[in-house]
Design a protein around this motif. Structure first.
Motif, PDB file in Angstrom:
ATOM      1  N   ILE A  12       0.427  44.717 -35.048  1.00  0.00           N
ATOM      2  CA  ILE A  12       0.834  44.672 -33.768  1.00  0.00           C
ATOM      3  C   ILE A  12       0.031  43.863 -32.825  1.00  0.00           C
ATOM      4  N   ALA A  14      -0.807  42.343 -28.922  1.00  0.00           N
ATOM      5  CA  ALA A  14      -0.565  42.757 -27.539  1.00  0.00           C
ATOM      6  C   ALA A  14      -1.740  42.522 -26.861  1.00  0.00           C
ATOM      7  N   PHE A  18       1.135  45.411 -21.661  1.00  0.00           N
ATOM      8  CA  PHE A  18       2.117  45.807 -22.833  1.00  0.00           C
ATOM      9  C   PHE A  18       2.933  46.873 -22.267  1.00  0.00           C
ATOM     10  N   GLU A  22       6.624  50.612 -25.878  1.00  0.00           N
ATOM     11  CA  GLU A  22       7.130  49.605 -27.006  1.00  0.00           C
ATOM     12  C   GLU A  22       5.798  49.156 -28.104  1.00  0.00           C
ATOM     13  N   LEU A  23       4.677  49.639 -27.479  1.00  0.00           N
ATOM     14  CA  LEU A  23       3.647  49.671 -28.605  1.00  0.00           C
ATOM     15  C   LEU A  23       3.324  51.008 -29.241  1.00  0.00           C
ATOM     16  N   GLU A  24       3.271  51.963 -28.319  1.00  0.00           N
ATOM     17  CA  GLU A  24       3.109  53.486 -29.041  1.00  0.00           C
ATOM     18  C   GLU A  24       4.050  53.861 -29.957  1.00  0.00           C
ATOM     19  N   LEU A  27       4.022  51.950 -33.332  1.00  0.00           N
ATOM     20  CA  LEU A  27       2.779  52.129 -33.966  1.00  0.00           C
ATOM     21  C   LEU A  27       3.042  53.836 -34.662  1.00  0.00           C
ATOM     22  N   VAL A  39      -4.184  46.795 -34.380  1.00  0.00           N
ATOM     23  CA  VAL A  39      -3.644  46.098 -33.125  1.00  0.00           C
ATOM     24  C   VAL A  39      -4.525  44.871 -33.007  1.00  0.00           C
ATOM     25  N   SER A  41      -5.516  41.724 -30.403  1.00  0.00           N
ATOM     26  CA  SER A  41      -5.455  41.405 -28.959  1.00  0.00           C
ATOM     27  C   SER A  41      -6.470  39.990 -28.653  1.00  0.00           C
ATOM     28  N   GLY A  49      -1.950  49.688 -21.174  1.00  0.00           N
ATOM     29  CA  GLY A  49      -0.586  49.344 -21.093  1.00  0.00           C
ATOM     30  C   GLY A  49       0.057  49.487 -19.737  1.00  0.00           C
ATOM     31  N   PRO A  79       5.139  44.062 -28.961  1.00  0.00           N
ATOM     32  CA  PRO A  79       5.733  44.806 -27.911  1.00  0.00           C
ATOM     33  C   PRO A  79       6.091  43.966 -26.633  1.00  0.00           C
ATOM     34  N   ASN A  84       2.534  41.452 -20.696  1.00  0.00           N
ATOM     35  CA  ASN A  84       1.955  41.071 -21.958  1.00  0.00           C
ATOM     36  C   ASN A  84       2.616  39.861 -22.695  1.00  0.00           C
TER      37      ASN A  84
END
Length: 184
Positions: A12, A14, A18, A22-24, A27, A39, A41, A49, A79, A84
């Motif tokens: 993922i 991000a 973010f 849409e990330l959690e 995941l 993740v 970055s 987030g 995400p 983001n």
């Protein structure tokens, strides 16, 4: 427990801003399906987030985008949120990583505003896609045929519109990773 993604590694990508869910949610759902999820970055430590109208929770970063390699993963998840993808789309390393996943025919999944990243990476042209309503013109100008559907899968490119679409988005990611793995 059914683990269709056992032994699969999913990245993922991000940065701060973010969209929290849409990330959690991906995941959690991808880990529940048996995948190892990392993740990446722009910075080490944690990224924060965006949740509704304010900053949300922080999440740990596992590696820098600059250190991530497509060959180490089976799929890439992007995400959305407005902040983001807008920050990531001007980062050469982020765009190059997206292109590397696409060049390797690995699934790339983008939700909400994240299709901006697919446009920037040159992946929208000639594709069927969906996205958040405020960027439909941008995605169409990038060469995609844009649909107002909860999820659109075009080859190994998966797109969705918003957090309401997360169940269909996560299912499509799992199905595509399984299909690509079966084709390999």
């Amino acid at each position: 427990m059914n683990a269709p993604l056992a032994a699969r590694r999913i990245l993922i990508m991000a940065t701060d801003g973010f969209e929290q869910s849409e990330l959690e949610v991906p995941l959690e759902k991808l880990e529940e399906a048996g995948a190892e999820v990392r993740v990446a970055s722009l910075k080490e430590g944690q990224i924060e987030g965006w949740d509704d109208d304010n900053w949300g929770d922080e999440i740990d970063v596992d590696l820098l985008i600059a250190d991530a390699r497509a060959e180490d993963f089976d799929a890439l998840v992007l995400p959305g949120g407005q902040i983001n993808p807008d920050l990531l789309r001007v980062e050469e390393e982020a765009i190059a990583l997206i292109q590397a996943f696409a060049d390797a025919d690995k699934p790339v999944a983008a939700i909400c505003h994240a299709p901006w990243l697919l446009v920037e990476a040159g992946l929208a042209k000639g594709r069927n896609m969906t996205c958040y309503k405020s960027i439909r013109t941008d995605v169409a100008n990038g060469g995609a045929q844009v649909f107002d559907k909860e999820v659109v899968v075009d080859g190994n490119i998966i797109t969705s519109r918003c957090p309401d679409d997360l169940p269909a988005f996560c299912d499509a990611i799992i199905e595509t990773v399984v299909r690509v793995g079966a084709d390999a």
